[in-house]
Write an enzyme that holds these catalytic residues in place. Structure first.
Site, PDB file in Angstrom:
ATOM      1  N   VAL A   1     -11.060   2.992   3.234  1.00 48.24           N
ATOM      2  CA  VAL A   1     -10.673   3.841   2.101  1.00 48.24           C
ATOM      3  C   VAL A   1      -9.742   3.075   1.163  1.00 48.24           C
ATOM      4  O   VAL A   1      -9.022   2.168   1.587  1.00 48.24           O
ATOM      5  CB  VAL A   1      -9.974   5.137   2.578  1.00 48.24           C
TER       6      VAL A   1
ATOM      7  N   ASP B   1      -4.063   2.120  11.181  1.00 44.84           N
ATOM      8  CA  ASP B   1      -5.438   1.827  11.564  1.00 44.84           C
ATOM      9  C   ASP B   1      -5.424   1.430  13.043  1.00 44.84           C
ATOM     10  O   ASP B   1      -5.378   2.292  13.917  1.00 44.84           O
ATOM     11  CB  ASP B   1      -5.931   0.710  10.632  1.00 44.84           C
TER      12      ASP B   1
ATOM     13  N   ASP C   1       1.035   3.404   4.347  1.00 45.95           N
ATOM     14  CA  ASP C   1      -0.134   4.002   3.696  1.00 45.95           C
ATOM     15  C   ASP C   1      -1.128   4.512   4.732  1.00 45.95           C
ATOM     16  O   ASP C   1      -1.594   5.633   4.666  1.00 45.95           O
ATOM     17  CB  ASP C   1      -0.804   3.004   2.745  1.00 45.95           C
TER      18      ASP C   1
ATOM     19  N   ASP D   1      -5.804  -0.787  -1.182  1.00 47.27           N
ATOM     20  CA  ASP D   1      -6.641  -1.713  -1.944  1.00 47.27           C
ATOM     21  C   ASP D   1      -7.794  -2.265  -1.124  1.00 47.27           C
ATOM     22  O   ASP D   1      -7.806  -2.184   0.108  1.00 47.27           O
ATOM     23  CB  ASP D   1      -5.810  -2.892  -2.416  1.00 47.27           C
TER      24      ASP D   1
ATOM     25  N   LYS E   1      -6.182   6.692  11.027  1.00 46.73           N
ATOM     26  CA  LYS E   1      -7.568   6.584  11.518  1.00 46.73           C
ATOM     27  C   LYS E   1      -7.483   6.531  13.036  1.00 46.73           C
ATOM     28  O   LYS E   1      -7.502   5.451  13.624  1.00 46.73           O
ATOM     29  CB  LYS E   1      -8.172   5.253  11.050  1.00 46.73           C
TER      30      LYS E   1
ATOM     31  N   ARG F   1      -6.052   0.124  -6.224  1.00 43.74           N
ATOM     32  CA  ARG F   1      -4.783   0.779  -5.868  1.00 43.74           C
ATOM     33  C   ARG F   1      -4.445   1.922  -6.809  1.00 43.74           C
ATOM     34  O   ARG F   1      -3.846   2.909  -6.417  1.00 43.74           O
ATOM     35  CB  ARG F   1      -3.632  -0.235  -5.897  1.00 43.74           C
TER      36      ARG F   1
ATOM     37  N   GLY G   1       0.788  -1.237   0.000  1.00 48.59           N
ATOM     38  CA  GLY G   1       0.000   0.000   0.000  1.00 48.59           C
ATOM     39  C   GLY G   1       0.818   1.283   0.000  1.00 48.59           C
ATOM     40  O   GLY G   1       0.348   2.316  -0.466  1.00 48.59           O
TER      41      GLY G   1
HETATM   42  P1  IMP Z   1      -3.203  -1.844  11.315  1.00 48.00           P
HETATM   43  O1  IMP Z   1      -2.216  -2.888  11.738  1.00 48.00           O
HETATM   44  O2  IMP Z   1      -4.578  -2.148  11.842  1.00 48.00           O
HETATM   45  O3  IMP Z   1      -2.786  -0.448  11.649  1.00 48.00           O
HETATM   46  O4  IMP Z   1      -3.381  -1.975   9.750  1.00 48.00           O
HETATM   47  C1  IMP Z   1      -2.527  -1.429   8.859  1.00 48.00           C
HETATM   48  C2  IMP Z   1      -2.737  -1.969   7.472  1.00 48.00           C
HETATM   49  O5  IMP Z   1      -4.089  -2.372   7.239  1.00 48.00           O
HETATM   50  C3  IMP Z   1      -2.472  -0.876   6.463  1.00 48.00           C
HETATM   51  O6  IMP Z   1      -1.110  -0.809   6.122  1.00 48.00           O
HETATM   52  C4  IMP Z   1      -3.365  -1.293   5.309  1.00 48.00           C
HETATM   53  O7  IMP Z   1      -2.695  -2.227   4.512  1.00 48.00           O
HETATM   54  C5  IMP Z   1      -4.548  -1.971   5.975  1.00 48.00           C
HETATM   55  N1  IMP Z   1      -5.687  -1.040   6.138  1.00 48.00           N
HETATM   56  C6  IMP Z   1      -6.156  -0.515   7.277  1.00 48.00           C
HETATM   57  N2  IMP Z   1      -7.218   0.305   7.051  1.00 48.00           N
HETATM   58  C7  IMP Z   1      -7.399   0.299   5.722  1.00 48.00           C
HETATM   59  C8  IMP Z   1      -8.327   0.980   4.843  1.00 48.00           C
HETATM   60  O8  IMP Z   1      -9.217   1.765   5.223  1.00 48.00           O
HETATM   61  N3  IMP Z   1      -8.180   0.705   3.511  1.00 48.00           N
HETATM   62  C9  IMP Z   1      -7.222  -0.123   3.017  1.00 48.00           C
HETATM   63  N4  IMP Z   1      -6.346  -0.755   3.792  1.00 48.00           N
HETATM   64  C10 IMP Z   1      -6.427  -0.556   5.138  1.00 48.00           C
END
Ligand code: IMP
Length: 196
Positions: free
Chosen positions: A170, A120, A117, A176, A148, A182, A61
Site C-alpha cells: 500500500v 509489516d 506508518d 511510498d 499487516k 507519499r 513514512g
Molecule cells: P517491517 O520492518 O517489515 O515491519 O517494515 C516496516 C517498514 O517497511 C515500514 O515502516 C514501511 O516503511 C515499509 N513498508 C512495509 N510494508 C509497506 C507497504 O505496504 N507499503 C509501503 N511501505 C511498506
C-alpha cells in the site's frame, strides 16, 4: 486546471500516478476520523504525567501520521524523528535495521510514543523499541497507522493501531514506493506491474 480544496482533499491523486492506483483502500476522511479516536485515547492515557509526551516519528513514512496526530492532542507533547534503513526501492524486508538518523532528544525518564506508518514483518519496530528501551525512558509505546498482521515475524506490543490492511503493498498518506505516492491523501493499493 484548478480544483477547490474540498475536491483536492477527497479525490486528489496526481494525474501521472492515478493510472497506477488499483483501489482506494482507506479514504482520507476515514483516516482523519480514526486519528480523532486515537488522539483521544492518547490524551486519556497520558493525562497528568510529569513530563511532556515525546512523539517519535519514524522517517519518512510516518510524517503525515505524526503531524496529524500531534495537531489533535490536547496534552502537551514534543516531537522528534528517527530514520532507519528498511526497504530501499524493493518491497521485501531485508531484516537488517540500521539507524540513519538518531533522536536529538534525551529520553531518560520520558514517556515516548513511537509513531509508525505500517508494521509489516515488525523487524524495524522490534529493533527500535529495544534500542529506545536501553536509554531508560519512563515508557515506550507504539502507535502505527497500519498493520499487516499476516506478515508479522516477531510479536510486538503495538498499543494504538489505526487500521489492519491485507497483505498487499500500500502507498499514500506518507507511504511510498521508490519515493513516489507519499502525497496521495488516501491509503491505496497499486496495480500489478506498476513496480510494487
Ligand atoms: P517491517 O520492518 O517489515 O515491519 O517494515 C516496516 C517498514 O517497511 C515500514 O515502516 C514501511 O516503511 C515499509 N513498508 C512495509 N510494508 C509497506 C507497504 O505496504 N507499503 C509501503 N511501505 C511498506
Amino acid at each position: 486546471m484548478s480544483s477547490t480544496s474540498a475536491e483536492r482533499d477527497d479525490l486528489w491523486i496526481p494525474e501521472q500516478l492515478r493510472e497506477n492506483v488499483e483501489e482506494i483502500l482507506i479514504p482520507a476522511d476515514r483516516i482523519a476520523a480514526r486519528l480523532d479516536e486515537l488522539a483521544a485515547e492518547v490524551d486519556r492515557d497520558y493525562a497528568g504525567r510529569d513530563t511532556d509526551l515525546l512523539l517519535v516519528g519514524v522517517l519518512r513514512g510516518a510524517v503525515f501520521t505524526l503531524s496529524d496526530l500531534a495537531r489533535r492532542l490536547t496534552i502537551p507533547s514534543a516531537i522528534d524523528f528517527m530514520a532507519c534503513s528498511s526497504y530501499g526501492s524493493s518491497t521485501t524486508s531485508s531484516g537488517v535495521v540500521r539507524i540513519l538518523k538518531d533522536l536529538d532528544t534525551e529520553i531518560e525518564g520520558r514517556d515516548v510514543l513511537l509513531v509508525e506508518d505500517i508494521v509489516d514483518t515488525g523487524l524495524t519496530l522490534d529493533y527500535l523499541i529495544k534500542n529506545l528501551r536501553s536509554r531508560n525512558p519512563a515508557s515506550v509505546e507504539v502507535l502505527s497507522l497500519l498493520t499487516k498482521p499476516s506478515r508479522r515475524e516477531v510479536e510486538l506490543p503495538v498499543r494504538y493501531i489505526g487500521f489492519e490492511v491485507p497483505d498487499v503493498f500500500v502507498v499514500g498518506y506518507g507511504l511510498d514506493y521508490a519515493e513516489r505516492y507519499r502525497g496521495i491523501p488516501h491509503i491505496v493499493s497499486l496495480k500489478p506491474g506498476t513496480g510494487a
